[in-house]
Enzyme design. Structure first.
Site, short mmCIF file in Angstrom:
data_model
loop_
_atom_site.label_atom_id
_atom_site.label_comp_id
_atom_site.label_asym_id
_atom_site.label_seq_id
_atom_site.Cartn_x
_atom_site.Cartn_y
_atom_site.Cartn_z
N HIS A 46 20.15 70.04 38.72
CA HIS A 46 20.92 68.67 38.68
C HIS A 46 22.27 69.15 38.29
O HIS A 46 23.30 68.69 39.04
CB HIS A 46 20.34 67.76 37.45
CG HIS A 46 19.02 67.29 37.98
ND1 HIS A 46 18.03 67.58 36.91
CD2 HIS A 46 18.43 66.53 38.87
CE1 HIS A 46 16.96 66.79 37.10
NE2 HIS A 46 16.99 66.33 38.21
N LYS A 65 7.68 55.80 37.04
CA LYS A 65 7.32 57.42 36.34
C LYS A 65 6.99 57.02 34.91
O LYS A 65 7.63 56.16 34.24
CB LYS A 65 8.44 58.14 36.49
CG LYS A 65 8.61 58.75 37.85
CD LYS A 65 9.81 59.91 37.66
CE LYS A 65 10.14 60.45 39.05
NZ LYS A 65 10.97 61.45 39.12
N ARG A 109 16.29 69.43 48.16
CA ARG A 109 15.60 70.87 47.98
C ARG A 109 15.04 71.11 49.25
O ARG A 109 14.19 70.12 49.88
CB ARG A 109 14.74 71.07 46.94
CG ARG A 109 15.56 71.18 45.48
CD ARG A 109 14.70 70.74 44.49
NE ARG A 109 14.19 69.28 44.60
CZ ARG A 109 13.61 68.52 43.71
NH1 ARG A 109 13.33 69.29 42.60
NH2 ARG A 109 13.47 67.14 43.81
N SER A 145 12.12 68.88 37.53
CA SER A 145 11.89 68.77 36.05
C SER A 145 10.21 69.05 35.80
O SER A 145 10.06 69.44 34.66
CB SER A 145 12.43 67.27 35.79
OG SER A 145 13.67 67.28 36.09
P1 ADP Z 1 14.31 61.09 41.04
O1 ADP Z 1 13.38 60.70 39.76
O2 ADP Z 1 15.09 59.92 41.51
O3 ADP Z 1 13.44 62.03 41.83
P2 ADP Z 1 15.53 63.49 39.75
O4 ADP Z 1 16.13 63.31 38.39
O5 ADP Z 1 14.26 64.02 39.74
O6 ADP Z 1 15.23 61.86 40.24
O7 ADP Z 1 16.41 63.97 40.58
C1 ADP Z 1 17.60 63.28 40.80
C2 ADP Z 1 18.30 63.88 42.28
O8 ADP Z 1 18.52 65.45 42.00
C3 ADP Z 1 17.50 63.81 43.53
O9 ADP Z 1 18.43 63.64 44.50
C4 ADP Z 1 16.62 65.13 43.55
O10 ADP Z 1 16.52 65.58 45.01
C5 ADP Z 1 17.87 66.11 42.94
N1 ADP Z 1 17.35 67.37 42.59
C6 ADP Z 1 16.50 67.53 41.53
N2 ADP Z 1 16.12 68.97 41.45
C7 ADP Z 1 17.16 69.35 42.27
C8 ADP Z 1 17.47 70.89 42.56
N3 ADP Z 1 16.73 71.85 42.11
N4 ADP Z 1 18.29 71.06 43.64
C9 ADP Z 1 19.05 70.09 44.14
N5 ADP Z 1 18.75 68.77 43.96
C10 ADP Z 1 17.86 68.58 42.93
#
Ligand code: ADP
Length: 167
Positions: A18, A42, A91, A129
């Protein structure tokens, strides 16, 4: 021009994946608002306030970045803020289907809002995460994956969840 982007997510907890998107996204706009989603389906490990606190600490080195709670629909949040873009990270192939669908639905709901994607860096391509939580729950070292401020509570929470306890 005063360009504003919203980077929405659940950030449960924030990872270096992130933060890579936030750092690079912030270079493209004048103001980047990281929107911490509250009412999704979630089950969260951390409360909204905890997720916000970790993010605030982690983004403090980046100018023009702020963290907000987002209670309702993303498009409404974007509209109320007068933002120009939604920022998301991509990703490998795993994110594509979901992100494609969400960008399409958001365009239907609010055609003036454009979604922009940043492809994850090599270092953070495999980071999520969910995996960080799993590794922490099994006592693994997550210091390369998530900021230091997250680690103590993450360890405690996951150990408790998995019934491992600390003593
Ligand atoms: P959500 O619950 O909407 O999936 P996240 O907090 O897990 O939200 O992720 C928010 C954004 O960050 C999403 O667009 C996700 O694809 C992106 N993201 C999460 N981890 C990574 C990573 N390692 N590299 C690039 N983008 C990421």
């Amino acid at each position: 021009m005063n360009r504003i982007a919203v980077y929405p997510g659940t950030f449960d907890p924030v990872t270096f994946g992130h933060l890579d998107i936030i750092r690079r996204g912030a270079l493209l706009v004048d103001r980047l608002v990281v929107a911490v989603a509250v009412n999704t389906e979630k089950q969260f490990l951390f409360t909204t306030q905890e997720r916000i606190r970790f993010l605030e600490e982690a983004v403090s080195p980046f100018p023009g970045v702020e963290v907000c709670q987002m209670d309702g629909l993303l498009v409404n949040f974007v509209r109320e803020l007068g933002a120009d873009f939604v920022l998301r990270g991509l990703r490998a192939v795993s994110d594509f289907e979901y992100e494609f669908q969400m960008a399409g639905m958001n365009r239907k709901l609010s055609p003036e809002v454009e979604t922009i994607f940043l492809v994850s860096g090599e270092e953070t391509m495999f980071l999520s995460s969910r995996l960080v939580k799993e590794i922490a729950g099994m006592g693994g070292d997550v210091s390369r994956f998530t900021p230091a401020c997250v680690i103590p509570e993450l360890g405690r929470r996951m150990m408790a969840r998995l019934g491992r306890g600390s003593g």
